[in-house]
Scaffold this active site. Structure first.
Site, short mmCIF file in Angstrom:
data_model
loop_
_atom_site.label_atom_id
_atom_site.label_comp_id
_atom_site.label_asym_id
_atom_site.label_seq_id
_atom_site.Cartn_x
_atom_site.Cartn_y
_atom_site.Cartn_z
N ASN A 104 0.83 -1.21 0.00
CA ASN A 104 0.00 0.00 0.00
C ASN A 104 0.86 1.26 0.00
OD1 ASN A 104 0.84 -0.58 2.65
ND2 ASN A 104 -0.92 0.47 3.55
N ASP A 108 -3.38 -6.19 0.98
CA ASP A 108 -3.11 -5.61 2.28
C ASP A 108 -4.39 -5.24 3.01
OD1 ASP A 108 -1.50 -4.60 4.36
OD2 ASP A 108 -1.73 -2.59 3.56
N ASP A 147 2.61 -6.45 11.60
CA ASP A 147 1.74 -5.43 11.00
C ASP A 147 2.23 -4.04 11.41
OD1 ASP A 147 -0.24 -4.24 9.52
OD2 ASP A 147 -1.89 -4.78 10.86
#
Length: 450
Positions: free
Chosen positions: A93, A153, A306
């Protein structure tokens, strides 16, 4: 290229050993005192420190290109070194999105230039992460970045036909689709876990079925085409049951859990501190218990941080408008120490399995996650399990400070991170970026870095 002798470290928390590193390889492991240091050898006194293979993270956000105010490949991989990671997989992203060979090669090259860790770009599954048309999966796989993991994502691949085609396509080169399991129709306006607390606080609820329904669907699709699917940041007890069921059927499914979902619960939302706003949301204490058990028994395969850096103004605002995400690279090993080792659920070999070996296998990073033995690349983290300290901004090495652990007493300390024979972290302080990058470029020029 230096020679390094690590004295008295405890591989996997077991008996003390001396480890000799020459150039970028482990060349000898022996009982303490057996290996003689030659002139010019750097000595690392590591008595009592645990030696683990360099950590591998299949889920980080490095933000570059496009969002360099939050993080860059350099700053993010420096944060990785601070946490003991020598390999990271960068989510797509970015702006432009990592959906073509050109963009993934750019990110890959930035990682090589930074020199703190191997950076493997994750390719987007669909063009622009729009969920409508498959991206150039084959060209990304054939690029210098050799992409093997693909994901949209934070955007669920909601169209089952697109998901099935993606699974069919990557099967040809043993790729894997990493799914963000979130039904967008069931989570419209969602701000936290759905339950009594969300009703009490007046926040939109995020039902667990939004996660489990997608996991179940994708497991069946993967079974039909005999391809690999990976579940990102699994967060609920019911999702654990679905993954366990799928594995029992022989489906090629793997799953990750974040450190914050192993420690924190929805109760943190009471203070409306946006550091605790994350996707998927923090869940209940029951979920935390089940996630820990599933990681211990192998139902959940790996830890994925993450790591999601954001500028301060994106977090210091009203809860409804705050960005979702937490930084996690620098704190991950310490959280796993607290939640899994101190509770007796994992030993240090188990930690190496979920934080190094298994994630490298899932991402097809053949040089990563290798055991500590002669002939292997010298990717090593030295960790002190005997200390504890309050986690602070001084413990962060990236550009953003949106950590949920600030002010929390955490066990352990990453003392050294050694990447391909070069220390990138020494006793708590990252080596100068230009020094590390210079060593990395030298290795590349000499053909030692794939």
């Amino acid at each position: 290229m230096s020679t390094i002798l690590i004295r008295g470290a405890r591989p996997y928390g077991e008996a003390p050993q001396d480890i000799l590193i020459e150039r970028d390889r482990i060349t000898q492991i022996a009982d303490p005192g057996v290996i003689t240091a030659t002139e010019g050898t750097e000595i690392i006194e590591a008595e009592g420190l645990i030696a683990l293979p360099g950590l591998v993270d299949v889920h980080v956000h490095l933000r570059e290109p496009g969002f360099e105010s939050s993080e860059t490949v350099l700053s993010g991989s420096r944060a990785a070194a601070k946490g003991g990671f020598t390999t990271v997989f960068a989510m797509p992203n970015t702006r432009p999105v990592q959906d073509s060979a050109g963009v993934v090669e750019t990110v890959w090259a930035l990682g090589r230039e930074a020199g703190y860790a191997d950076v493997h770009p994750i390719g987007a599954v669909t063009v622009g992460q729009a969920g409508e048309q498959l991206a150039e999966l084959g060209s990304m796989a054939d690029s210098r970045a050799a992409v093997r993991m693909f994901s949209d994502d934070g955007l669920c691949i909601f169209d089952p036909l697109i998901m099935r085609r993606a699974l069919e396509y990557v099967k040809a080169f043993d790729g894997v689709i990493a799914q963000h399991a979130q039904d967008p129709q069931l989570t419209r306006g969602a701000q936290m876990n759905e339950g009594a607390l969300s009703a009490e606080l007046g926040l939109g609820g995020w039902p667990e079925v939004a996660e489990t329904s997608i996991i179940a669907r994708d497991a069946l699709l993967a079974e039909q085409v005999d391809s690999r699917v990976h579940v990102c940041h699994l967060s609920t007890a019911t999702a654990v049951d679905v993954v366990r069921w799928a594995k029992a059927r022989g489906i090629k499914i793997t799953a990750e859990v974040t450190p914050h979902h192993l420690l924190l619960t929805e109760e943190k939302v009471r203070g409306f501190d946006a550091r605790f706003k994350v996707n998927p949301p923090l869940r209940t204490e029951e979920d935390v218990v089940k996630l820990r058990e599933a990681l211990a028994d192998g139902t959940i395969d790996v830890i994925g941080t993450d790591h999601a850096p954001h500028p301060m103004d994106s977090k210091q605002t009203e809860w409804d408008h705050a960005a979702m995400g937490m930084v996690g690279l620098e704190s991950a090993l310490r959280i796993v120490h607290a939640t899994m080792v101190n509770t007796g659920l994992l030993d240090w070999r188990g930690v190496a399995r979920v934080m190094s070996e298994a994630p490298a296998q899932i991402g097809s990073a053949t040089d990563a996650g290798r055991p500590l033995q002669v002939g292997e690349l010298a990717n090593i983290v030295l960790y002190d399990e005997t200390v504890s300290s309050v986690f602070s901004e001084a413990d962060l090495a990236g550009k953003s400070v949106n950590s949920p652990y600030l002010g929390l007493e955490l066990p352990g300390s990453v003392e050294y991170t050694i990447f391909r024979g070069t220390p990138t972290l020494r006793a708590g302080t990252p080596a100068p970026a230009e020094e590390v990058a210079r060593a990395s470029r030298t290795r590349i020029a000499e053909g030692e870095h794939e």
